[in-house]
Design a protein around this motif. Structure first.
Motif, PDB file in Angstrom:
ATOM      1  N   PRO A  49       0.731  -1.181  -0.039  1.00 25.05           N
ATOM      2  CA  PRO A  49       0.046   0.120   0.396  1.00 25.05           C
ATOM      3  C   PRO A  49       0.730   0.944   0.542  1.00 25.05           C
ATOM      4  O   PRO A  49       2.301   1.215   0.401  1.00 25.05           O
ATOM      5  CB  PRO A  49      -0.721  -0.199   1.031  1.00 25.05           C
ATOM      6  N   GLY A  50       0.918   2.298  -0.750  1.00 21.54           N
ATOM      7  CA  GLY A  50       1.468   3.472  -1.253  1.00 21.54           C
ATOM      8  C   GLY A  50       1.951   3.276  -2.065  1.00 21.54           C
ATOM      9  O   GLY A  50       3.024   4.384  -3.058  1.00 21.54           O
ATOM     10  N   ASP A  51       1.926   2.433  -2.896  1.00 20.74           N
ATOM     11  CA  ASP A  51       2.786   2.077  -4.074  1.00 20.74           C
ATOM     12  C   ASP A  51       4.635   2.601  -3.794  1.00 20.74           C
ATOM     13  O   ASP A  51       5.221   2.814  -4.824  1.00 20.74           O
ATOM     14  CB  ASP A  51       2.428   2.674  -5.081  1.00 20.74           C
ATOM     15  N   GLU A  52       5.607   2.293  -2.730  1.00 26.92           N
ATOM     16  CA  GLU A  52       6.309   3.084  -2.673  1.00 26.92           C
ATOM     17  C   GLU A  52       6.957   2.121  -2.020  1.00 26.92           C
ATOM     18  O   GLU A  52       8.355   2.064  -2.085  1.00 26.92           O
ATOM     19  CB  GLU A  52       6.634   3.951  -1.019  1.00 26.92           C
ATOM     20  N   GLN A  53       6.440   0.955  -1.676  1.00 32.25           N
ATOM     21  CA  GLN A  53       7.382  -0.396  -1.663  1.00 32.25           C
ATOM     22  C   GLN A  53       7.364  -1.951  -2.190  1.00 32.25           C
ATOM     23  O   GLN A  53       5.562  -1.864  -2.329  1.00 32.25           O
ATOM     24  CB  GLN A  53       7.433  -1.004   0.231  1.00 32.25           C
ATOM     25  N   VAL A  54       8.508  -2.656  -2.743  1.00 32.10           N
ATOM     26  CA  VAL A  54       7.829  -4.241  -3.633  1.00 32.10           C
ATOM     27  C   VAL A  54       8.183  -5.114  -2.157  1.00 32.10           C
ATOM     28  O   VAL A  54       9.000  -4.734  -1.934  1.00 32.10           O
ATOM     29  CB  VAL A  54       8.456  -3.806  -4.335  1.00 32.10           C
ATOM     30  N   ALA A  55       6.646  -5.687  -2.553  1.00 34.56           N
ATOM     31  CA  ALA A  55       7.237  -6.909  -1.235  1.00 34.56           C
ATOM     32  C   ALA A  55       8.019  -8.284  -3.239  1.00 34.56           C
ATOM     33  O   ALA A  55       7.629  -7.990  -3.845  1.00 34.56           O
ATOM     34  CB  ALA A  55       5.893  -7.850  -1.343  1.00 34.56           C
ATOM     35  N   THR A  56       8.794  -8.788  -2.133  1.00 34.93           N
ATOM     36  CA  THR A  56       9.385 -10.153  -3.308  1.00 34.93           C
ATOM     37  C   THR A  56      10.416 -11.456  -1.945  1.00 34.93           C
ATOM     38  O   THR A  56      10.634 -10.424  -1.756  1.00 34.93           O
ATOM     39  CB  THR A  56      10.903  -9.200  -3.543  1.00 34.93           C
ATOM     40  N   ALA A  57      10.382 -11.578  -3.488  1.00 33.05           N
ATOM     41  CA  ALA A  57      10.609 -13.346  -2.935  1.00 33.05           C
ATOM     42  C   ALA A  57      11.676 -13.397  -3.098  1.00 33.05           C
ATOM     43  O   ALA A  57      12.072 -13.064  -4.550  1.00 33.05           O
ATOM     44  CB  ALA A  57      10.012 -14.630  -3.313  1.00 33.05           C
TER      45      ALA A  57
END
Length: 82
Positions: A49-57
């Motif tokens: 949320p907020g489009d400032e961070q990406v979740a990554t595996a």
């Protein structure tokens, strides 16, 4: 080799990953930002949320773990799930 793509919630950026890299691309300008440069694989799962961070595996430690990382260059990763 690109293995996965995730579009930001507002549709303005996308992230894509593969071996040795995780990238963010600005849709309006085409500017690319490289987030990771290690030898690991990285799958951009979703924008937070907020489009400032990406979740990554990523398997950067030898095991698959989930991290968050800022969409800005040279940001540290935060472990979310081991």
């Amino acid at each position: 080799q690109i293995i996965d793509v995730a579009v930001s919630r507002n549709g303005r950026r996308l992230s894509y990953g593969g071996q040795n890299a995780l990238w963010v691309v600005d849709e309006a300008t085409g500017a690319r930002t490289r987030l990771l440069t290690d030898a690991a694989w990285a799958y951009p799962g979703a924008w937070l949320p907020g489009d400032e961070q990406v979740a990554t595996a990523s398997n950067r430690t030898g095991d698959w773990e989930v991290y968050s990382i800022s969409a800005q260059a040279n940001a540290p990763m935060k472990l979310l799930l081991k």
